[in-house]
Design a protein around this motif. Sequence first.
Motif, mmCIF file in Angstrom:
data_model
loop_
_atom_site.group_PDB
_atom_site.id
_atom_site.type_symbol
_atom_site.label_atom_id
_atom_site.label_comp_id
_atom_site.label_asym_id
_atom_site.label_seq_id
_atom_site.Cartn_x
_atom_site.Cartn_y
_atom_site.Cartn_z
ATOM 1 N N VAL A 203 87.368 -11.496 15.239
ATOM 2 C CA VAL A 203 87.997 -10.631 14.446
ATOM 3 C C VAL A 203 88.993 -9.681 15.140
ATOM 4 N N VAL B 237 83.969 -4.317 10.567
ATOM 5 C CA VAL B 237 83.857 -5.821 9.797
ATOM 6 C C VAL B 237 82.435 -6.344 10.458
ATOM 7 N N SER C 247 84.074 -17.008 7.650
ATOM 8 C CA SER C 247 84.607 -15.928 6.777
ATOM 9 C C SER C 247 85.295 -14.648 7.529
ATOM 10 N N LEU C 248 84.991 -14.716 8.945
ATOM 11 C CA LEU C 248 85.518 -13.763 9.547
ATOM 12 C C LEU C 248 87.245 -14.089 10.258
ATOM 13 N N VAL D 270 79.207 -16.765 7.247
ATOM 14 C CA VAL D 270 79.594 -15.926 7.480
ATOM 15 C C VAL D 270 80.688 -15.659 8.672
ATOM 16 N N ASN E 269 79.362 -4.877 9.025
ATOM 17 C CA ASN E 269 79.009 -5.450 7.785
ATOM 18 C C ASN E 269 78.718 -6.858 7.640
ATOM 19 N N ALA E 270 79.279 -7.484 8.319
ATOM 20 C CA ALA E 270 79.228 -9.275 8.318
ATOM 21 C C ALA E 270 77.627 -9.336 8.926
ATOM 22 N N ALA F 139 75.232 -8.440 6.143
ATOM 23 C CA ALA F 139 75.138 -9.438 5.069
ATOM 24 C C ALA F 139 74.393 -10.745 5.519
ATOM 25 N N LEU G 64 90.501 -9.709 5.668
ATOM 26 C CA LEU G 64 89.195 -9.209 6.531
ATOM 27 C C LEU G 64 88.952 -7.861 5.886
ATOM 28 N N HIS H 40 87.733 -8.277 2.014
ATOM 29 C CA HIS H 40 86.431 -8.870 2.149
ATOM 30 C C HIS H 40 85.111 -8.154 2.454
ATOM 31 N N TRP H 41 85.665 -7.752 4.051
ATOM 32 C CA TRP H 41 84.370 -7.047 4.496
ATOM 33 C C TRP H 41 84.498 -5.666 4.737
#
Length: 172
Positions: free
Chosen positions: A11, A118, A169-170, A166, A121-122, A125, A65, A68-69
């Motif tokens: 990230v 980020v 998606s980062l 996950v 939050n990931a 999730a 990023l 989404h996050w």
Amino acid sequence: MGLSLSASRRVSRCFSDSPDFNSACDSEFEACLSLTQHAFQGVRPYQLHSAANRLHRSLHGTHPLVSHWLPAPPTRSQTDRAYVAVVSRRSGKEPSDDESLGRAEFRAFAVEVFTEAVVANARKALLRRVPIGVAGIAGIGVVSRSGKDLVAAAIGIYALAVATNVYLSLAA
């Protein structure tokens, strides 16, 4: 969690290498200087939380990023931790209230605070998705009277798939 260290690097690299992110940081740095009427050479600690909020607002629709996050801007505690991390890298000591961040340090601060937000939050999730799926798989295993080994393998595969999803998606 082993995922967080490499995810943090991933990230952080996405933010550091993003022209949109760097441009937004430079614009916000100039805005902070203008707000103090150029009385200081850099951004003061009391300006950082509102600067992070404005950065979030400007990046929310443009940076994947952030879109989404990060549904909400970084918290005050996240901005404070990021400030301490950036200043302690510079001097190796705790920051004082009269220190300001130059352009490069402000950009490092922004990367730090947005990376932390980020990844946090990931992680949330991931911790939310895995137990729900595991419960569903275990429930199906009980109803269908599948063997424990089959259910355990399905749970393992599911957890790995969610973690991989996950993690992937980062990347912006």
